[in-house]
Design an enzyme around this catalytic site. Structure first.
Site, PDB file in Angstrom:
ATOM      1  CB  CYS A  62      -0.918  -0.044   1.222  1.00  0.00           C
ATOM      2  SG  CYS A  62      -1.748   1.506   1.588  1.00  0.00           S
ATOM      3  CB  CYS A  65       0.240   1.784   4.114  1.00  0.00           C
ATOM      4  SG  CYS A  65      -1.446   1.191   3.894  1.00  0.00           S
TER       5      CYS A  65
END
Length: 146
Positions: A62, A65
């Site tokens: 991600c 993230c």
């Protein structure tokens, strides 16, 4: 003379290494201090310390993230709020415990930020990368529900 040259080299390396260790030990970590506890242990620790639990629900692939981990999570102002009020966990949602937590709290996007009471009751849930100001506000909103 060749005998002292290797000795001088070794001493020089040791002095540099010692200086590095001393410098590193004086450096204080800023930002969020993430615990390495499991979910059940975090709940017990939150109960013991009268804190809420913050979970960064992420995946290794991600991008947002990684952005949060590299920026917002490292800011002193963010760390001051989160370390004072929460037991902080990072959980990969594609691992065994992460899969359980993701299913339990219906995590469907990454990153998702979960704010829980020590008994596991959800008091806040936010999704997506954000600014440090918004992230601090998430914490304050959750802490008010304590």
């Amino acid at each position: 003379m060749t005998r002292t040259t290797p000795l001088k080299s070794i001493v020089s390396v040791l002095i540099i290494a010692l200086a590095f260790v001393m410098l590193k030990s004086d450096t204080k970590e800023v930002g969020i201090n993430f615990s390495h506890l499991g979910f059940a242990q975090a709940k017990a620790e939150a109960q013991k310390q009268n804190k809420l639990i913050f979970i960064d629900a992420y995946t290794t692939w991600c991008g947002p993230c990684k952005q949060m981990a590299a920026t917002v999570f490292k800011e002193k102002s963010v760390g001051d709020v989160y370390n004072k009020n929460f037991i902080n966990l990072k959980m990969d949602m594609e691992t065994s415990e992460g899969l359980f937590v993701g299913k339990k709290y219906n995590v469907t996007a990454y990153p998702t930020f979960l704010y829980l009471k020590p008994d596991g009751t959800l008091v806040g849930k936010q999704m997506g990368a954000t600014s440090s100001a918004n992230f601090i506000q998430y914490a304050k909103t959750a802490a008010a529900k304590k």
